[in-house]
Motif scaffolding. Structure first.
Motif, short mmCIF file in Angstrom:
data_model
loop_
_atom_site.label_atom_id
_atom_site.label_comp_id
_atom_site.label_asym_id
_atom_site.label_seq_id
_atom_site.Cartn_x
_atom_site.Cartn_y
_atom_site.Cartn_z
N SER A 57 46.27 223.24 -11.02
CA SER A 57 45.81 222.29 -12.05
C SER A 57 46.98 221.60 -12.76
N THR A 58 48.20 221.94 -12.39
CA THR A 58 49.35 221.26 -13.00
C THR A 58 49.70 219.98 -12.26
N SER A 59 49.17 219.83 -11.06
CA SER A 59 49.43 218.63 -10.26
C SER A 59 48.35 217.58 -10.50
N SER A 60 48.66 216.37 -10.11
CA SER A 60 47.64 215.31 -10.12
C SER A 60 47.27 215.00 -8.68
N TYR A 61 46.12 214.34 -8.51
CA TYR A 61 45.57 214.11 -7.19
C TYR A 61 45.18 212.64 -7.04
N ALA A 62 45.62 212.04 -5.94
CA ALA A 62 45.17 210.69 -5.58
C ALA A 62 43.82 210.84 -4.91
N THR A 63 42.86 210.03 -5.35
CA THR A 63 41.50 210.12 -4.85
C THR A 63 41.10 208.80 -4.21
N TYR A 64 40.71 208.88 -2.95
CA TYR A 64 40.32 207.71 -2.18
C TYR A 64 38.88 207.84 -1.73
N VAL A 65 38.22 206.70 -1.57
CA VAL A 65 36.93 206.67 -0.89
C VAL A 65 37.10 205.82 0.36
N TYR A 125 41.25 206.90 -8.05
CA TYR A 125 42.06 207.56 -9.08
C TYR A 125 43.45 207.78 -8.49
N SER A 126 44.47 207.30 -9.17
CA SER A 126 45.83 207.51 -8.66
C SER A 126 46.40 208.86 -9.09
N ALA A 127 45.93 209.39 -10.21
CA ALA A 127 46.46 210.65 -10.73
C ALA A 127 45.37 211.45 -11.44
N LEU A 128 44.38 211.87 -10.67
CA LEU A 128 43.28 212.66 -11.22
C LEU A 128 43.78 214.06 -11.56
N LYS A 129 43.49 214.52 -12.77
CA LYS A 129 43.91 215.86 -13.22
C LYS A 129 42.67 216.73 -13.42
N PHE A 130 42.80 217.99 -13.05
CA PHE A 130 41.75 218.97 -13.26
C PHE A 130 42.22 219.92 -14.36
N PRO A 131 41.33 220.30 -15.31
CA PRO A 131 41.76 221.09 -16.46
C PRO A 131 42.24 222.50 -16.13
N LYS A 132 41.70 223.12 -15.07
CA LYS A 132 42.12 224.48 -14.69
C LYS A 132 41.79 224.70 -13.22
N PRO A 133 42.42 225.68 -12.60
CA PRO A 133 42.08 225.98 -11.21
C PRO A 133 40.61 226.42 -11.10
#
Length: 166
Positions: A57-65, A125-133
């Motif tokens: 959860s410390t990383s960000s995620y690129a999200t594509y459709v 989303y270029s940098a989607l963050k999740f609050p916790k694992p």
């Protein structure tokens, strides 16, 4: 004398090698899933659901459709609503996105095509963050104000862990 493979076999082997190459070379891909639609299209009241487990959860995620449509698709664009839900079903992020599938002036399809089916990948989303694992669900609903969206072939979601910068 050189013996040639039949065209279908040659194309099949090329596809298999590409699949193996890309499957083994993308260690940052957390989710890459596609939902195919029935011949009638994408129903408005049936959102697509993608389940994903986030370990960092410390990383960000690129999200594509990845949108695949055919010539029966009646619009030049697609509005859709992605929602991120935690393991308890609580919505932690919701949005509205637009994908331009055809040039509004010329009507020519954007993206790659084969026959009358066209595919285009969009960053939502270029940098989607999740609050916790933990386990999350990403739901996507079509927002085109029609009950059944004809001409939609499939809809995919790809989640890639962004590289950390130091």
């Amino acid at each position: 004398m050189v013996q040639r493979l039949p065209l279908k076999l040659s194309l099949g082997l090329i596809f298999l090698f590409e699949l193996l190459f890309f499957a083994c070379s993308d260690s940052n891909v957390v989710l890459d899933e596609t939902t195919n639609f029935e011949k009638s299209g994408w129903f408005q009241k049936q959102p697509i659901r993608f389940n994903v487990e986030i370990s960092d959860s410390t990383s960000s995620y690129a999200t594509y459709v990845v949108v695949r449509q055919n010539n029966a698709y009646p619009f030049y664009n697609l509005y859709f609503s992605p929602s991120i839900l935690d393991a308890k079903g609580t919505t932690i992020q919701k949005g509205l996105a637009e994908a331009i599938l055809y040039d509004p002036t010329t009507g020519k399809p954007k993206g790659a095509g084969f026959g009358d089916i066209y595919e285009k990948k969009f960053l939502i989303y270029s940098a989607l963050k999740f609050p916790k694992p933990g386990k999350y669900q990403i739901q996507v609903a079509q927002s085109m104000r029609v009950d059944t969206l004809a001409g939609m072939v499939s809809f995919g979601l790809r989640l890639e862990k962004n590289e950390r910068t130091k």
